[in-house]
Design a protein around this motif. Structure first.
Motif, short mmCIF file in Angstrom:
data_model
loop_
_atom_site.label_atom_id
_atom_site.label_comp_id
_atom_site.label_asym_id
_atom_site.label_seq_id
_atom_site.Cartn_x
_atom_site.Cartn_y
_atom_site.Cartn_z
N VAL A 150 -3.63 -8.82 -13.23
CA VAL A 150 -2.35 -8.11 -13.24
C VAL A 150 -1.21 -9.08 -13.57
O VAL A 150 -0.31 -8.75 -14.35
N ASN A 158 0.82 -1.21 0.00
CA ASN A 158 0.00 0.00 0.00
C ASN A 158 0.86 1.26 0.00
O ASN A 158 0.54 2.26 0.66
N ASP A 185 -8.64 -9.71 -9.71
CA ASP A 185 -7.85 -8.55 -10.13
C ASP A 185 -6.36 -8.86 -10.07
O ASP A 185 -5.59 -8.46 -10.96
N ASN A 186 -5.93 -9.57 -9.01
CA ASN A 186 -4.53 -9.98 -8.91
C ASN A 186 -4.12 -10.83 -10.11
O ASN A 186 -3.06 -10.63 -10.70
N ASP A 245 1.27 -7.22 -4.99
CA ASP A 245 -0.18 -7.39 -5.05
C ASP A 245 -0.87 -6.09 -5.49
O ASP A 245 -2.04 -5.86 -5.18
N GLY A 246 -0.12 -5.26 -6.20
CA GLY A 246 -0.64 -3.96 -6.60
C GLY A 246 -1.40 -3.99 -7.92
O GLY A 246 -1.74 -5.05 -8.46
N THR A 247 -1.65 -2.81 -8.43
CA THR A 247 -2.43 -2.66 -9.66
C THR A 247 -1.56 -2.81 -10.90
O THR A 247 -0.32 -2.82 -10.82
N LYS A 248 -2.22 -2.87 -12.05
CA LYS A 248 -1.50 -2.94 -13.32
C LYS A 248 -0.65 -1.69 -13.51
O LYS A 248 0.49 -1.76 -13.98
N GLU A 249 -1.19 -0.53 -13.13
CA GLU A 249 -0.46 0.72 -13.27
C GLU A 249 0.78 0.75 -12.36
O GLU A 249 1.86 1.20 -12.78
N GLU A 250 0.64 0.24 -11.15
CA GLU A 250 1.78 0.18 -10.24
C GLU A 250 2.84 -0.80 -10.74
O GLU A 250 4.05 -0.53 -10.64
#
Length: 316
Positions: A224, A168, A220-221, A193-198
């Motif tokens: 990504v 986070n 979602d994971n 475990d972050g977003t595609k953008e991250e």
């Protein structure tokens, strides 16, 4: 091919693997000594855990160092087996140790540095370090950021890659790494475990991304995980944590299972229920191969090559 079936392990789905690397194994955790939350439940069984790992095709394991004392323990364990290696560093949730009563931050840092410099055959990365904004009750964000930057300096001095933690906190992690990117040879953001953008921001820094069971919890994971280029991907267990549970989105893709018993009914040769082990790395591979629609043996080969490239360049 680095991975062949001349010496192999046969899994339930007929995957043949002869070389595997777990880039993040917390083998110093007291669970492997049979102790859970301070209560002794069974005899120490790390030797059995390692036996299962070697039988499962692991050829290298990187033991995670999370503090000065833990890094010393990880190093001593790494010295017991030529297939074991370790990191040296301080986890963001433990960065308060730099300024605890009676501690000189500069001496703490120098001790980490010397530990790495004096043991180059065993220490292959600086870390686990980074930022964790999910657990700031252990250490305030400003203290985390301060000592993350100082550990980047350790990576610069040693020339070692970094084993990075991000919870986070991707915006600040990327900002700090961008500022200091020229200081480090490379690194991996593990347990991502972050977003595609991250993920793309990390990739833009020419870093690797490490995935484990905690990285494959939700749909979602999984989405990504599909987007990460295979040449920038690594896998790990982060054991004894991050097992792939029945409630996880990735669980439906598992083909390999392991007998287990509750810790109170411990039995030699049988895994402890809900305690992850390095041999479970094959499950991470199975999920990734399924969602990415890739041949598992070819994927395993590429993952191993990536690990060699970052941590063992003389073998790549």
């Amino acid at each position: 091919m680095l991975l062949t079936c001349t010496k192999y392990v046969q899994y339930h789905n007929n995957i043949c693997i002869s070389s595997f690397a777990d880039i993040g194994a917390n083998l110093t955790d007291e669970m492997y000594q049979g102790t859970y939350h301070g209560n002794k439940k069974h005899e120490a069984d790390l030797n059995l855990v390692l036996k299962r790992a070697w039988e499962a095709g692991l050829s290298k394991m990187i033991i995670t160092g999370t503090s000065l004392s833990d890094s010393k323990t990880a190093l001593e364990l790494a010295k017991t087996n030529e297939q074991l290696y370790c990191t040296v560093g301080c986890h963001p949730t433990r960065c308060a140790e730099f300024e605890s009563d009676g501690t000189d931050p500069d001496v703490y840092l120098e001790s980490l540095l010397q530990l790495a410099l004096d043991n180059r055959d065993n220490v292959i990365a600086i870390g686990e370090c980074g930022l964790d904004y999910d657990r700031t009750h252990f250490c305030a964000p400003d203290i985390q950021r301060q000592y993350f930057e100082k550990q980047i300096n350790l990576a610069e001095v040693t020339g070692l890659p970094m084993f990075l933690h991000c919870r986070n906190s991707a915006a600040d992690l990327v900002k700090i790494l961008t500022t200091h990117r020229e200081k480090i040879t490379g690194g991996v953001v593990h347990s991502f475990d972050g977003t595609k953008e991250e993920a793309q921001q990390i990739l833009d820094l020419d870093l690797f991304i490490g995935l484990n069971g905690c990285s494959l919890k939700t749909e979602d994971n999984l989405a990504v995980a599909v987007t990460i280029p295979v040449e920038r991907l690594m896998i790990e267990t982060d054991c004894p944590w991050c097992e792939i549970r029945p409630t996880h989105a990735g669980h439906k893709h598992l083909k390999t299972t392991f007998p287990n018993k509750k810790k109170e009914k411990w039995e030699s040769g049988v895994m402890v229920k809900s305690r992850n082990e390095p041999n479970c790395i094959v499950q991470v591979l199975e999920v990734l191969a399924a969602v990415r629609n890739e041949d598992p043996d070819e994927l395993a080969d590429n993952l191993y090559k990536n690990t060699l490239k970052l941590f063992f360049p003389s073998e790549a």
